[in-house]
Design a protein around this motif. Sequence first.
Motif, mmCIF file in Angstrom:
data_model
loop_
_atom_site.group_PDB
_atom_site.id
_atom_site.type_symbol
_atom_site.label_atom_id
_atom_site.label_comp_id
_atom_site.label_asym_id
_atom_site.label_seq_id
_atom_site.Cartn_x
_atom_site.Cartn_y
_atom_site.Cartn_z
ATOM 1 N N GLN A 162 0.827 -1.204 0.000
ATOM 2 C CA GLN A 162 0.000 0.000 0.000
ATOM 3 C C GLN A 162 0.865 1.259 0.000
ATOM 4 N N LYS A 163 1.989 1.220 0.680
ATOM 5 C CA LYS A 163 2.902 2.360 0.679
ATOM 6 C C LYS A 163 3.471 2.581 -0.721
ATOM 7 N N GLU A 164 3.821 1.497 -1.406
ATOM 8 C CA GLU A 164 4.391 1.617 -2.753
ATOM 9 C C GLU A 164 3.354 2.089 -3.762
ATOM 10 N N LYS A 166 1.259 4.385 -3.219
ATOM 11 C CA LYS A 166 1.234 5.845 -3.079
ATOM 12 C C LYS A 166 2.506 6.513 -3.584
ATOM 13 N N THR A 167 3.607 5.749 -3.662
ATOM 14 C CA THR A 167 4.904 6.374 -3.944
ATOM 15 C C THR A 167 5.530 5.955 -5.271
ATOM 16 N N ALA A 168 4.893 5.057 -6.018
ATOM 17 C CA ALA A 168 5.481 4.588 -7.284
ATOM 18 C C ALA A 168 5.548 5.743 -8.284
ATOM 19 N N ARG A 169 6.764 6.132 -8.661
ATOM 20 C CA ARG A 169 6.944 7.261 -9.554
ATOM 21 C C ARG A 169 7.838 6.930 -10.752
ATOM 22 N N THR A 170 8.370 5.722 -10.803
ATOM 23 C CA THR A 170 9.251 5.333 -11.906
ATOM 24 C C THR A 170 8.772 4.022 -12.499
ATOM 25 N N ALA A 173 9.704 1.039 -10.366
ATOM 26 C CA ALA A 173 8.848 0.975 -9.185
ATOM 27 C C ALA A 173 7.483 0.394 -9.538
ATOM 28 N N GLN A 241 1.429 8.122 -12.845
ATOM 29 C CA GLN A 241 2.336 8.784 -11.905
ATOM 30 C C GLN A 241 3.791 8.719 -12.370
ATOM 31 N N THR A 242 4.083 7.861 -13.360
ATOM 32 C CA THR A 242 5.445 7.765 -13.880
ATOM 33 C C THR A 242 5.540 8.540 -15.187
#
Length: 379
Positions: A162-164, A166-170, A173, A241-242
């Motif tokens: 769940q944390k990933e 929210k933070t996947a930007r590449t 990832a 997001q990427t």
Amino acid sequence: MKKLVFYSFFILLIYSFVSCKNEPQESTITSNSQDSTIQEQTTPNILQLEGQPISLVVTTQKAIVRAAPSIEAAEIARFSKGDSLLFTNRISEFNTAMKLEGVAYNEPWLRIILSDNKMGWIYGACINFDATQQVQLKEKVLDQRAVALFGASLAQQIAVYQKEVKTARTLPAFRTLYSRAQLLKDSLEKQMNIYLKTAHTFPDFFWLNELMDGLLVHYIESQNKYYLFKDLRVWQMISTQTDALEDDQFVEVLLASYPSDSIAFYFYGWQLPVDSTTMCSLLGSNIHIDVLDKIGVALDSNGYFNAEIKTIKQALIDDIAVAEHYWMPLEQIQQELNAILQKKYTFLSSGDRIALKTRRQLLQKHVENNIAVNLFEGQ
């Protein structure tokens, strides 16, 4: 006589003082613009959580509301699955071990308000709620429930996933997140279905939807089995997001493969189950050619998603080449199959092309070859 009255009054005074000292008092929260802290008083049995009151939904067949947060407290109300209750932001600081419907839980009690404005306490394992509205309650109930039912390791994987999200930007990832989702799917499906086989009644696992964006719990009644399916609209949002295009193109392949509701079901969108034993191909509805077009765009040199894409491609070719039942009329089936062969997709192997051409020949004499077509019309 005066002495007797004096001594009685003195004893009553001592009793009242001791009773006040022994009465449990609730914890309170003080807050400012920076943070909130829990201030413990004499016996901190109850926590007061922050936020507005939220709705709880009963998920067990029955749920008993008690006068105090204890299995031994008097019953004051009873609710059924699907009923809504209002949480008053009070929760017991302690957990109670209890088995419900064949599943062992260890959860706190939640204070609710009843229709007559009376307060009562319901056991945490009986309810579900929107975790985005009450993060503290999620941590106290749902996160702990995941640990109790699936173990600390798998619960930690859920939290990391769940944390990933929210933070996947590449692109790497996103690739890691998609792989983690598949591992979670396999592990949780296994554990849920173990509970399903051993529980006395139907155990509800839909609360997991509050812990994992992009994965949805489904129960297939005909199979008596739990599944976790990918919500492809969420994955499409994550891919944006990427800055890369590869993940966007991969998600487009997935969306084309499940066009009806964007949920990655246990069968593809080009398949239609007629009954428990018959699966129809939807060749002739142009789903196949749409997926193949998007596969042609998505296959790339870095190969981030080529394994998944090739699996989809092979399943699609097999659907065309070996299906015994087709939903659409023969004319539409032949039109789409001819269009696929004319496209000359470079990613189709020689074996794929031979299989497609062979199927075209067999369809010309479908009755003699025991191939059913136009099941839409009941033929």
